[in-house]
Design an enzyme around this catalytic site. Structure first.
Site, PDB file in Angstrom:
ATOM      1  N   LYS A  50       0.836  -1.203   0.000  1.00 25.36           N
ATOM      2  CA  LYS A  50       0.000   0.000   0.000  1.00 25.36           C
ATOM      3  C   LYS A  50       0.874   1.258   0.000  1.00 25.36           C
ATOM      4  O   LYS A  50       0.592   2.210  -0.722  1.00 25.36           O
ATOM      5  CB  LYS A  50      -0.908   0.024   1.233  1.00 25.36           C
ATOM      6  CG  LYS A  50      -2.141  -0.834   1.081  1.00 25.36           C
ATOM      7  CD  LYS A  50      -2.971  -0.855   2.357  1.00 25.36           C
ATOM      8  CE  LYS A  50      -4.123  -1.833   2.200  1.00 25.36           C
ATOM      9  NZ  LYS A  50      -4.808  -2.166   3.433  1.00 25.36           N
ATOM     10  N   GLN A  94      -5.609  -1.906   9.703  1.00 20.17           N
ATOM     11  CA  GLN A  94      -5.390  -3.191   9.043  1.00 20.17           C
ATOM     12  C   GLN A  94      -5.956  -4.347   9.867  1.00 20.17           C
ATOM     13  O   GLN A  94      -5.714  -4.440  11.069  1.00 20.17           O
ATOM     14  CB  GLN A  94      -3.882  -3.384   8.808  1.00 20.17           C
ATOM     15  CG  GLN A  94      -3.510  -4.610   8.033  1.00 20.17           C
ATOM     16  CD  GLN A  94      -4.044  -4.584   6.603  1.00 20.17           C
ATOM     17  OE1 GLN A  94      -3.990  -3.566   5.932  1.00 20.17           O
ATOM     18  NE2 GLN A  94      -4.579  -5.710   6.163  1.00 20.17           N
ATOM     19  N   ASP A 117     -11.811   2.347   3.713  1.00 20.60           N
ATOM     20  CA  ASP A 117     -12.061   0.911   3.530  1.00 20.60           C
ATOM     21  C   ASP A 117     -13.567   0.620   3.529  1.00 20.60           C
ATOM     22  O   ASP A 117     -13.987  -0.515   3.305  1.00 20.60           O
ATOM     23  CB  ASP A 117     -11.408   0.101   4.675  1.00 20.60           C
ATOM     24  CG  ASP A 117     -10.112  -0.570   4.217  1.00 20.60           C
ATOM     25  OD1 ASP A 117      -9.875  -0.620   2.994  1.00 20.60           O
ATOM     26  OD2 ASP A 117      -9.357  -1.043   5.087  1.00 20.60           O
TER      27      ASP A 117
END
Ligand code: NAD
Length: 283
Positions: A50, A94, A117
């Protein structure tokens, strides 16, 4: 013989578009903040990718690495700090998180317009209601693949395998909003092969190696394999690729299919978050 999707190449094309959009904006760079809790090796690799993708496309990225033993309240305080920091436009925490931390509580704490997200229940609700929001990245990647290969979604029989909050449910909703007739399957679906045989579009997001046999694939179907399974040191998908490629019209390989698109959609969501948060008319 199916067209095999080159997810890396498609991703590069979209990343070039993102870079050009950022350059054109001329009002600074979007900044993505990632939080990692603990030492999960897959998370480390994913976050490194990322970071690289951000650099490549002109986004700023920062990362907080927190110890696995961190109390939930402290993690929430870190998220809140990023919520309040105007230089941060997108936040991702995450997964997986340590057992002592409730991922649902964390997702609810991320400010809705920074939740790139798409995991905050408010964003999930907006997706349900077909309203603008940040939508989860892997489902967006699946739709992008279909669109960029001119697969007709409207009116198609779409079958989704897996009902997770992060892939199955949101991709089913995105397909529904695009006027597909959607069947959402899961571990208790009866006679999965007969359901899959009806699919013009098949999205497999289960996490079981080669669950979908070649003879389940309707000839001419578009097959998007989201599954990532490690078998004897190799990554394979949920679909028997070698057989399915002979019957489908379009198929994504694993690796190199959906995977690269997921990060690219995260970059795009962060750019959108930046655009909204820095709009000149926003007081
Ligand atoms: P999950 O483990 O949360 O959910 C799996 C789903 O599969 C469940 O809803 C379950 O009901 C269903 N299921 C289990 N057995 C089944 C069966 N026999 N038939 C039909 N359905 C069955 O999974 P997830 O987080 O959505 O991930 C699914 C897969 O996609 C995993 O392999 C994961 O690694 C992969 N993944 C890939 C990306 C990417 O970027 N390519 C992103 C997210 C997840």
């Amino acid at each position: 013989m199916a067209q095999v999707v080159d997810g890396k190449k498609l991703s590069e094309e979209i990343r070039t578009e993102i870079r050009e959009q950022i350059e054109k904006l001329g009002r600074g760079r979007p900044r993505l903040a990632a939080i990692r809790v603990g030492e999960d090796p897959a998370s480390k690799i994913y976050l490194r990718n990322k970071r690289r993708a951000c650099e490549q496309t002109g986004l700023d990225s920062i990362q907080l690495d927190l110890p696995a033993e961190i109390p939930e309240q402290e993690l929430l305080a870190q998220v809140q700090r990023l919520n309040d920091d105007p230089s941060v436009h997108g936040i991702l925490v995450q997964l997986p998180l340590p057992d002592a931390i409730d991922p649902a509580v964390v997702a609810s704490t991320i400010r809705v317009d920074k939740d790139v997200d798409g995991l905050n229940p408010e964003n999930a609700g907006r997706l349900l209601a077909n309203q603008p929001a940040h939508y989860p990245c892997t489902p967006l990647g699946c739709i992008e693949i279909l669109d960029r290969h001119a697969v007709q979604i409207q009116g198609a029989a779409a079958v989704v395998l897996g009902r997770s909050e992060i892939v199955g449910k949101p991709v089913a909703l995105l397909l529904l909003h695009r006027h597909a007739t959607v069947t959402l399957c899961h571990s208790r679906t009866r006679d999965l092969p007969s359901v899959v045989r009806e699919a013009d579009i098949l999205i497999a997001a289960v996490g079981r190696p080669r669950l979908v046999r070649a003879d389940w694939i309707k000839p001419g179907a578009a097959v998007i394999d989201v599954g990532i399974n490690r078998v004897e040191g190799k990554l394979i998908g949920d679909v028997d690729f070698e057989g399915a490629v002979e019957r489908a019209q379009l198929i994504t390989p694993v690796p190199g299919g959906v995977g690269p698109l997921t990060i690219t959609m995260l970059l795009r969501n962060t750019l959108q978050a930046f655009e909204i948060q820095t709009r000149p008319d926003r007081s």
